[in-house]
Scaffold this motif. Sequence first.
Motif, PDB file in Angstrom:
ATOM      1  N   GLY A 211       0.814  -1.202   0.000  1.00  0.00           N
ATOM      2  CA  GLY A 211       0.000   0.000   0.000  1.00  0.00           C
ATOM      3  C   GLY A 211       0.852   1.258   0.000  1.00  0.00           C
ATOM      4  N   ALA A 239      -5.075   2.741  -3.189  1.00  0.00           N
ATOM      5  CA  ALA A 239      -4.303   3.989  -3.154  1.00  0.00           C
ATOM      6  C   ALA A 239      -3.163   3.951  -4.175  1.00  0.00           C
ATOM      7  CB  ALA A 239      -3.769   4.228  -1.745  1.00  0.00           C
ATOM      8  N   GLN A 254     -13.100  -3.967  -2.349  1.00  0.00           N
ATOM      9  CA  GLN A 254     -14.479  -3.795  -2.809  1.00  0.00           C
ATOM     10  C   GLN A 254     -14.575  -3.616  -4.312  1.00  0.00           C
ATOM     11  OE1 GLN A 254     -16.808  -0.869  -0.592  1.00  0.00           O
ATOM     12  NE2 GLN A 254     -17.550  -0.081  -2.535  1.00  0.00           N
ATOM     13  N   THR A 255     -13.720  -2.768  -4.879  1.00  0.00           N
ATOM     14  CA  THR A 255     -13.772  -2.528  -6.311  1.00  0.00           C
ATOM     15  C   THR A 255     -12.684  -3.292  -7.050  1.00  0.00           C
ATOM     16  OG1 THR A 255     -12.720  -0.453  -5.699  1.00  0.00           O
ATOM     17  CG2 THR A 255     -14.964  -0.327  -6.506  1.00  0.00           C
ATOM     18  N   ILE A 269      -0.288  -1.086   4.386  1.00  0.00           N
ATOM     19  CA  ILE A 269      -1.711  -0.919   4.065  1.00  0.00           C
ATOM     20  C   ILE A 269      -2.451  -0.607   5.358  1.00  0.00           C
ATOM     21  CG2 ILE A 269      -3.797  -2.160   3.343  1.00  0.00           C
ATOM     22  CD1 ILE A 269      -2.100  -3.635   1.295  1.00  0.00           C
ATOM     23  N   ILE A 288       2.247  -5.503   8.332  1.00  0.00           N
ATOM     24  CA  ILE A 288       3.385  -4.672   8.731  1.00  0.00           C
ATOM     25  C   ILE A 288       2.965  -3.223   8.512  1.00  0.00           C
ATOM     26  CG2 ILE A 288       5.841  -4.189   8.387  1.00  0.00           C
ATOM     27  CD1 ILE A 288       5.927  -6.882   6.755  1.00  0.00           C
TER      28      ILE A 288
ATOM     29  N   SER B 121     -20.094   4.659  -5.697  1.00  0.00           N
ATOM     30  CA  SER B 121     -19.305   4.362  -4.509  1.00  0.00           C
ATOM     31  C   SER B 121     -20.172   3.867  -3.356  1.00  0.00           C
ATOM     32  CB  SER B 121     -18.548   5.608  -4.051  1.00  0.00           C
ATOM     33  OG  SER B 121     -17.635   6.001  -5.034  1.00  0.00           O
TER      34      SER B 121
END
Lengths: 322, 259
Positions: A211, A239, A254-255, A269, A288, B121
Motif C-alpha cells: 500500500g 491507493a 471492494q472494487t 496498508i 506490517i 461508490s
Amino acid sequence: MTLSTIWVHAEAMDGTVSSTTLELLTKARDLADTVACFYAGDDADDIAEQLGEYGCETVYQTGDLEGALVGVPVAAAIAEMVDAGDGPDAILLGTSYDARDVAARLSVKLDRTVITNVVDVEVDDDTLIGTEPIFGGTTEVKTRFTGDGPYLMLVRPKSFPAEPSGGPAADVEDLDVPELGASGGARVIERHVEESEGPKLDEAAVVVAGGRGLGEEEKFAMVEDLAKLLKGAAGASRAIVDAGWVPYALQVGQTGKVVKPDVYIAAGISGATQHLVGMKGSKHIIAINKDPEAPIFGIADLGIVGDVHKVMPKLIEALQGR
Amino acid sequence: MNVVVCVKQIPDPADPGALDPDTKTLKRDVKLILDESDSYGVEMALQLVDAAGEGEVILVSMAPNNERSGLSTALAMGAASATLISDETLSGSDALTTAKILAAAIAEREPKLVITGSESSDGYTGTVPDQIAAVLDLPSVTMAKSISVDGDQVKVERQTDAGHDDVECPMPCVVSVTAGVVEPRYPSFKGIMAAKSKPVDEKTVADLGFDADSVGWAAAGQEIVEIADAPQREAGEVIEDDGEAYNRIVAFLDELKVI
Ligand SMILES: Cc1cc2nc3c(=O)[nH]c(=O)nc-3n(C[C@H](O)[C@H](O)[C@H](O)COP(=O)(O)OP(=O)(O)OC[C@H]3O[C@@H](n4cnc5c(N)ncnc54)[C@H](O)[C@@H]3O)c2cc1C
C-alpha cells in the motif's frame, strides 16, 4: 425446499473453467434439482467435462460471437428461451465485467431486478434470499426477491467452496442468438494481455500486498520479491493503483479482487473497510505497518508495528537464505 | 457533439451514514457530494467535447430532495446544464428502475454519447450503465480506461482481468468509465460562479411519463429482510519491531508450512 432449475453463467479462459463458475455450480446443486450453464462462445465442448464434474447437466452455448462484447448477445439469447417458457427459476452469475453486462442486459429484457454483490444465497419457499455486504463490508443485509422469477443474482467470487459432484460431462446445446440490430454494435478489435509470472492473484495460496506505506513506486519491488519467494502473487491497495504505481488488475478490495489465500501479508496498508472486504476471508493475515492504531491490526493474526523499509528487506534476505 | 454524463450525488464515503431501520433506505439527511467515481466521466466528457470543437456536456442525476450540491461541482467543472430527477416516490428504487428513469431523462437530450461511472461508490451494483443502454436499445462498452471519438464511432480501451481490449462501438452509445483513469479538473472560482446560473431542469416521475407505482420500493422486485453487523475477525498478536521482528514472521510462515 429447493428450486427446480438454476442456470449458472459459465466463464472459461483457454479451456479452463473459472473458479467462480465452479463455486456457483457447487452452491447451485444445493439450491436446485437441476443445474445448467450458459456460455458465450463456440467451444463449450472443451469445458463440458469440467462443468459436468461440478453438477452441470446441460451447457447452452451462443456460438462464435465474432468479437462482440458478450452482454447483448447472451442476454438476448437467454431472454428468448425464457419468453418461450424454457427458462430457469434463477440465474446466478459470478461478478465479472462481462457478467455484469449480461445481468444488466437480462434484467431489462426480462424486466427483473438483479441482486448484486451477493456473498451467500439461500432458498426461501420458492424464492431466493441473498446476503450482501454494504458500507464497505461493515454491515450485511439479506434481500429477498419478490414477484416472479427468473431471479437474477450477481455473486462475488470466493463466496463458496468449489466441490466436484463427479457428474458426467454436460450435454452441449446451441442457443439461438436473435438479430441484435444497433445494440449489438460494440466489437473487440484487439486484446492486450499483460503477462504476469506466478499464480493468479485470486487463486494464489500466498498473497503479498503493498500500500501507500511503501512510499514510492520503486519499493513495490519488495512486494514482488517477497511474493515470488513465497510462490505467491502480488496485490495492492487502491491507493497505489490510483497513483498509477501498479495496474488495476492487482487491486484487492471492494472494487478490486476478492482473495482468500492461506496467508495474506499486508505491507504498508492501513486496512480501510473497502480493502478489508476483499481479503478478510484469508486464512491467516500478517500485517506490517508503522502505525500501531492502523485498522489492519484489528484483523491480523500477526501484526508487526514497524517500518516496511526495515522489516521487508530483512524478511526477504532471511527467506532467500533458506 | 452533445455528451450526457450520469452523475450520482452520494453521502461522503468517509462518513457513509446508515440504513434507516424503518424505511430500509440510506439515510439521506447528510449533505450529498458528487460521487468521485463520476468525476472521471465528467472530465472525459469535457475533454471529448473540447476535442470535437462543438457540443456540450449535459448532466443527468436522480437524487432525493432536489439535491444539487454534487451537480454544482460538475457544473463548475464545465458541464453546460443538467436534468435533475427528484421525487419522493423514487425512494427504494432498485438499479433497474433507476436506469429506466435516467434513460427517460437522457432520451430527451438526444445525446450522441452517454458516459457513466462503472459503479457508484455507495451502492456499487455496477449494473446501471448497461441497464440504461438496454432500456435505450443502444450498444455499450463498460469499464473504459480511455475513450476517443473517430467519426461516428468511439474507440475505447476496455479494462479486462488480463489487461485491456481495444473496442470499437458505433454512436449513439453508452460508455462506463473506471475510476482513476484521468485527473478530474478542480473547479475554478470562475467555474463555481458560472455554475450558479447554469440551467438545471427539474423533473418529477410523472414528467417523465411514469406512474408512481412503477417506481420505488413497490417496483423494486426485492425487499430487505434483515440488517446485521458483518462478522468480525479477531485481532491476534501485535509486536513492536525491535529490528528482529522479521524472525517472528519467518517463524509464523514456518508454522503454517508455507516455507
Ligand atoms: C467506494 C470506494 C471503493 C474502494 N475500493 C477499494 C478497494 O477495492 N481496495 C482498496 O484497497 N481500497 C479501496 N478504497 C480505498 C480505501 O478507502 C483506502 O483509501 C485505501 O485502501 C487506502 O490504501 P492504503 O492502505 O494503501 O493507503 P493509506 O490508507 O494511506 O495507508 C497507508 C498506511 O501505510 C502506513 N505506513 C506509512 N509509511 C509506512 C512505513 N514506512 N512502514 C510501514 N507502514 C507505513 C501508514 O501507517 C498507513 O496505515 C475504496 C474507497 C471507496 C470510497
